[in-house]
Design an enzyme around this catalytic site. Sequence first.
Site, PDB file in Angstrom:
ATOM      1  N   LEU A   8      43.290  46.714  40.013  1.00 26.50           N
ATOM      2  CA  LEU A   8      42.007  46.010  40.014  1.00 26.50           C
ATOM      3  C   LEU A   8      42.135  44.679  39.278  1.00 26.50           C
ATOM      4  CD1 LEU A   8      39.745  49.052  38.973  1.00 26.50           C
ATOM      5  CD2 LEU A   8      40.428  48.371  41.293  1.00 26.50           C
ATOM      6  N   CYS A  38      46.690  41.875  31.341  1.00 24.55           N
ATOM      7  CA  CYS A  38      47.742  42.657  32.014  1.00 24.55           C
ATOM      8  C   CYS A  38      49.102  41.970  32.115  1.00 24.55           C
ATOM      9  CB  CYS A  38      47.246  43.058  33.400  1.00 24.55           C
ATOM     10  SG  CYS A  38      45.806  44.096  33.299  1.00 24.55           S
ATOM     11  N   ASN A  71      52.897  43.880  38.834  1.00 31.87           N
ATOM     12  CA  ASN A  71      52.379  42.846  37.928  1.00 31.87           C
ATOM     13  C   ASN A  71      53.467  41.867  37.521  1.00 31.87           C
ATOM     14  OD1 ASN A  71      49.784  43.638  38.062  1.00 31.87           O
ATOM     15  ND2 ASN A  71      49.622  44.370  35.953  1.00 31.87           N
TER      16      ASN A  71
HETATM   17  C1  UDX Z   1      46.075  41.321  37.362  1.00 29.99           C
HETATM   18  C2  UDX Z   1      46.578  41.799  38.712  1.00 29.99           C
HETATM   19  O1  UDX Z   1      46.251  40.827  39.711  1.00 29.99           O
HETATM   20  C3  UDX Z   1      45.894  43.127  39.081  1.00 29.99           C
HETATM   21  O2  UDX Z   1      46.414  43.604  40.314  1.00 29.99           O
HETATM   22  C4  UDX Z   1      46.210  44.136  37.968  1.00 29.99           C
HETATM   23  O3  UDX Z   1      45.625  45.401  38.247  1.00 29.99           O
HETATM   24  C5  UDX Z   1      45.665  43.607  36.644  1.00 29.99           C
HETATM   25  O4  UDX Z   1      46.265  42.338  36.340  1.00 29.99           O
HETATM   26  P1  UDX Z   1      43.969  40.082  36.372  1.00 29.99           P
HETATM   27  O5  UDX Z   1      44.792  40.051  35.117  1.00 29.99           O
HETATM   28  O6  UDX Z   1      42.565  40.538  36.310  1.00 29.99           O
HETATM   29  O7  UDX Z   1      44.698  41.046  37.479  1.00 29.99           O
HETATM   30  O8  UDX Z   1      43.924  38.602  36.921  1.00 29.99           O
HETATM   31  P2  UDX Z   1      44.681  37.770  38.038  1.00 29.99           P
HETATM   32  O9  UDX Z   1      43.694  37.292  39.007  1.00 29.99           O
HETATM   33  O10 UDX Z   1      45.857  38.521  38.528  1.00 29.99           O
HETATM   34  O11 UDX Z   1      45.199  36.484  37.179  1.00 29.99           O
HETATM   35  C6  UDX Z   1      46.078  36.714  36.100  1.00 29.99           C
HETATM   36  C7  UDX Z   1      46.447  35.335  35.515  1.00 29.99           C
HETATM   37  O12 UDX Z   1      47.234  34.605  36.456  1.00 29.99           O
HETATM   38  C8  UDX Z   1      45.228  34.460  35.181  1.00 29.99           C
HETATM   39  O13 UDX Z   1      45.469  33.781  33.958  1.00 29.99           O
HETATM   40  C9  UDX Z   1      45.191  33.464  36.336  1.00 29.99           C
HETATM   41  O14 UDX Z   1      44.639  32.216  35.943  1.00 29.99           O
HETATM   42  C10 UDX Z   1      46.674  33.304  36.644  1.00 29.99           C
HETATM   43  N1  UDX Z   1      46.916  32.888  38.028  1.00 29.99           N
HETATM   44  C11 UDX Z   1      46.602  33.724  39.046  1.00 29.99           C
HETATM   45  C12 UDX Z   1      47.515  31.646  38.257  1.00 29.99           C
HETATM   46  O15 UDX Z   1      47.785  30.886  37.321  1.00 29.99           O
HETATM   47  N2  UDX Z   1      47.785  31.271  39.538  1.00 29.99           N
HETATM   48  C13 UDX Z   1      47.483  32.076  40.595  1.00 29.99           C
HETATM   49  O16 UDX Z   1      47.739  31.668  41.739  1.00 29.99           O
HETATM   50  C14 UDX Z   1      46.865  33.337  40.349  1.00 29.99           C
END
Ligand code: UDX
Length: 432
Positions: A153, A263, A211
């Site tokens: 999630l 995460c 992840n």
């Molecule tokens: C993540 C995983 O996507 C999810 O599947 C897992 O269960 C929990 O961890 P989350 O941590 O809620 O979810 O956020 P996510 O949307 O994955 O972004 C994580 C980080 O990566 C954020 O700081 C976001 O800004 C960064 N990010 C994400 C980028 O810098 N570039 C991107 O293209 C996508």
Amino acid sequence: MKLCIIGTGYVGLVSGTCFAELGNNVICVDKDKEKIKNLKSGKIPIFEPGLEELVKKNIKHNRIKFSSDINSSIKRSNIIFICVGTPINKKTNNADLKYVFQVTRSIKNNLNKYKIIVNKSTVPITTGDKIEKILMNKKNRNKFEVVSNPEFLREGDAIRDFFYPDRVIVGTNNKRTNRIIKSLYLPLIKKESRYFNTSRRAAELIKYASNAFLATKISYINELANLCEKSSVDVKDVSKGIGLDQRIGERFLRAGPSYGGSCFPKDTKALIHTADKFKVNLSIVKSTIKANELRKNLPVNKIHKILGKNLKNKKITFLGVTFKPGTDDMRESSSIKLIPYLHKKNAKIRYYEPTGEKKEFNKLKNVKFFTNIEDACNSSDLIIIHTEWNEFKQLNFKKIIRKKKINVFDMRNLYSLKKMKKNKINYFGIGR
Ligand code: UDX
């Protein structure tokens, strides 16, 4: 089915509510009595779009209950979900499993009939074996099965990710147990979701591997962004160009300040710890962690490049401070280090944050929270678009800043270089 969800954080509360929405009879348990009292009245402790309505609806339909009595809640349920936190142990970089094992001991004392224990918390490989060992004694043999069922999630999209998962991973070699869990997820699998039954340890590793791969993909495009800046290439073009290859995929290729959240930083380090334990060198994941750490200095360097060495009394506005949009979560957000640094440099910092004022900055006297964008931006020397909330995507900078010289540092590349140039805005992106 009668489900007991232990832990009402992001994973437990969303999973419990969504399982209730699917027609199950759910009881959510937490040791925090205050939290349970609020949940009973439909007051949600986390900012997750759509969650409050869903909780209230299922309370009304009597499908979800909340309790701090873990013993009776376990006794009355057939399937017990462990959804407690596994925070990183800062010293060892290992996932701290004390809450998981505390809950396991409570379950052991309440195995009044056959139960399936489903671990949804993110745990290192072999944790399921350890849970099994704690539960096992002569009296309890064949009265339980331990399954791994990791969650995927994303904060801000958690409900959608639950109802429309790319895949449901279930780690058990017991056919009967697998049939029961598969029937629980049946409504989702019908929506073309992929139900994948594998071994328990494989399921535990798949979570970390997913992840860590996503974090690696982000660090990869972030490092390429550095090369793009030096070679006058727009990293957005490179993201698009490589992402159109189905094998790479367009998602998670947005260059940014560094990845944050609860995460990726935690899980990449925990995976390295596990690999070290098995004497395996995951050099790529180690590089991902290192690249992300190094990147944390990038925003500071860029701000000095725009405003010069001396930031005293410079008015700097942050639009958004959370680690991503759609959440109020500040964990490992780049603003956590950046704002105190600028404060130490005696800049005057203002911020507008859709989810409200943040306690992290309360003690910083030169940091002021604003409840609207215009007041936060008025006569600023620099606007920093920190988080890509939708309300930041079509701003009329001239109107809201009302200054001749307009500096914008867009940490999420939301704006077109061409338009910024046409409007004579001093625009700085990332990797452009
Ligand atoms: C993540 C995983 O996507 C999810 O599947 C897992 O269960 C929990 O961890 P989350 O941590 O809620 O979810 O956020 P996510 O949307 O994955 O972004 C994580 C980080 O990566 C954020 O700081 C976001 O800004 C960064 N990010 C994400 C980028 O810098 N570039 C991107 O293209 C996508």
